[in-house]
Design a protein around this motif. Structure first.
Motif, PDB file in Angstrom:
ATOM      1  N   ILE A  54       0.842  -1.202   0.000  1.00  0.00           N
ATOM      2  CA  ILE A  54       0.000   0.000   0.000  1.00  0.00           C
ATOM      3  C   ILE A  54       0.878   1.253   0.000  1.00  0.00           C
ATOM      4  CG2 ILE A  54      -1.699   1.322   1.330  1.00  0.00           C
ATOM      5  CD1 ILE A  54      -2.693  -1.511   2.337  1.00  0.00           C
ATOM      6  N   ALA A  55       1.953   1.243   0.794  1.00  0.00           N
ATOM      7  CA  ALA A  55       2.860   2.394   0.834  1.00  0.00           C
ATOM      8  C   ALA A  55       3.450   2.670  -0.549  1.00  0.00           C
ATOM      9  CB  ALA A  55       3.973   2.160   1.858  1.00  0.00           C
ATOM     10  N   LYS A  56       3.788   1.614  -1.247  1.00  0.00           N
ATOM     11  CA  LYS A  56       4.338   1.767  -2.596  1.00  0.00           C
ATOM     12  C   LYS A  56       3.323   2.456  -3.505  1.00  0.00           C
ATOM     13  CE  LYS A  56       6.229  -0.776  -6.478  1.00  0.00           C
ATOM     14  NZ  LYS A  56       6.060  -1.962  -7.258  1.00  0.00           N
ATOM     15  N   ARG A  57       2.060   2.047  -3.408  1.00  0.00           N
ATOM     16  CA  ARG A  57       1.020   2.651  -4.258  1.00  0.00           C
ATOM     17  C   ARG A  57       0.787   4.109  -3.867  1.00  0.00           C
ATOM     18  NH1 ARG A  57      -0.320   3.580  -8.925  1.00  0.00           N
ATOM     19  NH2 ARG A  57      -2.508   4.031  -9.298  1.00  0.00           N
ATOM     20  N   ILE A  58       0.807   4.400  -2.579  1.00  0.00           N
ATOM     21  CA  ILE A  58       0.653   5.784  -2.123  1.00  0.00           C
ATOM     22  C   ILE A  58       1.750   6.650  -2.749  1.00  0.00           C
ATOM     23  CG2 ILE A  58       0.804   7.319  -0.115  1.00  0.00           C
ATOM     24  CD1 ILE A  58      -0.467   4.962   1.528  1.00  0.00           C
ATOM     25  N   ALA A  59       2.975   6.161  -2.716  1.00  0.00           N
ATOM     26  CA  ALA A  59       4.106   6.909  -3.293  1.00  0.00           C
ATOM     27  C   ALA A  59       3.945   7.075  -4.799  1.00  0.00           C
ATOM     28  CB  ALA A  59       5.422   6.209  -2.961  1.00  0.00           C
ATOM     29  N   GLU A  60       3.473   6.025  -5.478  1.00  0.00           N
ATOM     30  CA  GLU A  60       3.256   6.113  -6.926  1.00  0.00           C
ATOM     31  C   GLU A  60       2.247   7.200  -7.283  1.00  0.00           C
ATOM     32  OE1 GLU A  60       4.066   1.375  -7.911  1.00  0.00           O
ATOM     33  OE2 GLU A  60       2.008   2.120  -7.817  1.00  0.00           O
ATOM     34  N   LEU A  61       1.306   7.426  -6.375  1.00  0.00           N
ATOM     35  CA  LEU A  61       0.271   8.435  -6.602  1.00  0.00           C
ATOM     36  C   LEU A  61       0.703   9.825  -6.139  1.00  0.00           C
ATOM     37  CD1 LEU A  61      -2.799   6.292  -5.511  1.00  0.00           C
ATOM     38  CD2 LEU A  61      -2.287   7.082  -7.843  1.00  0.00           C
ATOM     39  N   LEU A 107     -12.992  -2.833   4.123  1.00  0.00           N
ATOM     40  CA  LEU A 107     -12.145  -1.751   3.645  1.00  0.00           C
ATOM     41  C   LEU A 107     -11.733  -1.981   2.190  1.00  0.00           C
ATOM     42  CD1 LEU A 107      -9.562  -0.036   5.808  1.00  0.00           C
ATOM     43  CD2 LEU A 107      -8.813  -0.786   3.584  1.00  0.00           C
ATOM     44  N   TYR A 108     -11.228  -3.179   1.886  1.00  0.00           N
ATOM     45  CA  TYR A 108     -10.745  -3.454   0.526  1.00  0.00           C
ATOM     46  C   TYR A 108     -11.882  -3.661  -0.460  1.00  0.00           C
ATOM     47  CZ  TYR A 108      -6.231  -3.605   2.702  1.00  0.00           C
ATOM     48  OH  TYR A 108      -5.109  -3.258   3.408  1.00  0.00           O
ATOM     49  N   ASN A 109     -12.989  -4.182  -0.003  1.00  0.00           N
ATOM     50  CA  ASN A 109     -14.150  -4.320  -0.875  1.00  0.00           C
ATOM     51  C   ASN A 109     -14.630  -2.936  -1.311  1.00  0.00           C
ATOM     52  OD1 ASN A 109     -16.184  -5.834  -2.233  1.00  0.00           O
ATOM     53  ND2 ASN A 109     -17.616  -5.314  -0.608  1.00  0.00           N
ATOM     54  N   THR A 122      -4.774   0.584  -8.645  1.00  0.00           N
ATOM     55  CA  THR A 122      -5.280   0.544  -7.269  1.00  0.00           C
ATOM     56  C   THR A 122      -6.393  -0.485  -7.141  1.00  0.00           C
ATOM     57  OG1 THR A 122      -4.695   2.868  -6.970  1.00  0.00           O
ATOM     58  CG2 THR A 122      -6.215   1.908  -5.370  1.00  0.00           C
ATOM     59  N   HIS A 123      -7.229  -0.576  -8.167  1.00  0.00           N
ATOM     60  CA  HIS A 123      -8.311  -1.573  -8.145  1.00  0.00           C
ATOM     61  C   HIS A 123      -7.741  -2.986  -8.026  1.00  0.00           C
ATOM     62  CE1 HIS A 123     -12.155  -3.429  -8.993  1.00  0.00           C
ATOM     63  NE2 HIS A 123     -11.540  -4.186  -9.887  1.00  0.00           N
ATOM     64  N   GLU A 124      -6.720  -3.283  -8.816  1.00  0.00           N
ATOM     65  CA  GLU A 124      -6.095  -4.612  -8.754  1.00  0.00           C
ATOM     66  C   GLU A 124      -5.452  -4.860  -7.394  1.00  0.00           C
ATOM     67  OE1 GLU A 124      -6.111  -7.200 -10.984  1.00  0.00           O
ATOM     68  OE2 GLU A 124      -7.566  -5.990 -12.097  1.00  0.00           O
ATOM     69  N   LEU A 125      -4.795  -3.842  -6.847  1.00  0.00           N
ATOM     70  CA  LEU A 125      -4.208  -3.975  -5.516  1.00  0.00           C
ATOM     71  C   LEU A 125      -5.293  -4.269  -4.482  1.00  0.00           C
ATOM     72  CD1 LEU A 125      -1.876  -3.748  -3.455  1.00  0.00           C
ATOM     73  CD2 LEU A 125      -2.298  -1.257  -3.437  1.00  0.00           C
ATOM     74  N   ALA A 126      -6.381  -3.523  -4.533  1.00  0.00           N
ATOM     75  CA  ALA A 126      -7.479  -3.733  -3.584  1.00  0.00           C
ATOM     76  C   ALA A 126      -8.059  -5.135  -3.725  1.00  0.00           C
ATOM     77  CB  ALA A 126      -8.567  -2.676  -3.789  1.00  0.00           C
ATOM     78  N   GLU A 127      -8.223  -5.597  -4.956  1.00  0.00           N
ATOM     79  CA  GLU A 127      -8.760  -6.947  -5.164  1.00  0.00           C
ATOM     80  C   GLU A 127      -7.793  -8.020  -4.669  1.00  0.00           C
ATOM     81  OE1 GLU A 127     -10.393  -7.678  -9.064  1.00  0.00           O
ATOM     82  OE2 GLU A 127     -12.295  -6.872  -8.325  1.00  0.00           O
ATOM     83  N   ASP A 128      -6.499  -7.826  -4.903  1.00  0.00           N
ATOM     84  CA  ASP A 128      -5.499  -8.784  -4.402  1.00  0.00           C
ATOM     85  C   ASP A 128      -5.530  -8.847  -2.877  1.00  0.00           C
ATOM     86  OD1 ASP A 128      -4.660  -9.361  -6.957  1.00  0.00           O
ATOM     87  OD2 ASP A 128      -2.796  -8.203  -6.825  1.00  0.00           O
ATOM     88  N   LEU A 129      -5.537  -7.671  -2.250  1.00  0.00           N
ATOM     89  CA  LEU A 129      -5.553  -7.633  -0.787  1.00  0.00           C
ATOM     90  C   LEU A 129      -6.862  -8.203  -0.252  1.00  0.00           C
ATOM     91  CD1 LEU A 129      -3.884  -4.155  -0.232  1.00  0.00           C
ATOM     92  CD2 LEU A 129      -2.862  -6.396   0.169  1.00  0.00           C
TER      93      LEU A 129
END
Length: 146
Positions: A54-61, A107-109, A122-129
């Motif tokens: 999640i931190a990685k995605r936050i930084a990417e954004l 939360l992830y749903n 982000t959608h794929e990350l949320a679905e994976d988590l």
């Protein structure tokens, strides 16, 4: 901004679960301590991995994860965690983590639904988590049946 705020909440929640799973792995007692201690420590590692993704995605954004423990506790949105007073009450510990997994699933749903068709990464990350949290929820439910 909304998305970074939501990811920061998820990041904070994963850190809180990581902390409590790690703590449980060290304080649980009783005949099956080695087994459950390892289960909780493994869970802590998994939650730490989630937080890092999640931190990685936050930084990417272009955002930054929360920097202080106080901010993490506030953003996590889970409230007070109460472990059983009797450290050998394994089912009591498992019930705490089951509630945390259910919170994570919600939360992830929610995040997956809100990013669908808008932010594929982000959608794929949320679905994976979400998938991982559902599997973890099932593991805790199975432990309650033992």
């Amino acid at each position: 901004k909304w998305l970074i705020d939501e990811l920061n909440k998820a990041y904070a929640f994963e850190w809180v679960v990581h902390y409590y799973a790690s703590l449980a792995g060290n304080i649980v007692s009783g005949l099956r301590t080695p087994v459950y201690g390892e289960i909780f420590k493994k869970a802590a590692e998994g939650e730490f991995g989630h937080a890092n993704r999640i931190a990685k995605r936050i930084a990417e954004l272009g955002g930054e994860p929360p920097e202080t423990i106080e901010e993490i506790e506030k953003l996590a949105g889970f409230g007070k965690v109460s472990f059983p007073k009797e450290r050998s009450d394994i089912k009591g510990f498992v019930k705490v983590f089951l509630k945390m997994e259910q919170h994570a699933i919600d939360l992830y749903n929610d995040l997956a639904q809100k990013t669908h068709g808008k932010d594929l990464v982000t959608h794929e990350l949320a679905e994976d988590l979400l998938s991982e949290e559902v599997a973890e929820e099932e593991e805790y439910e199975n432990l309650l049946r033992e």
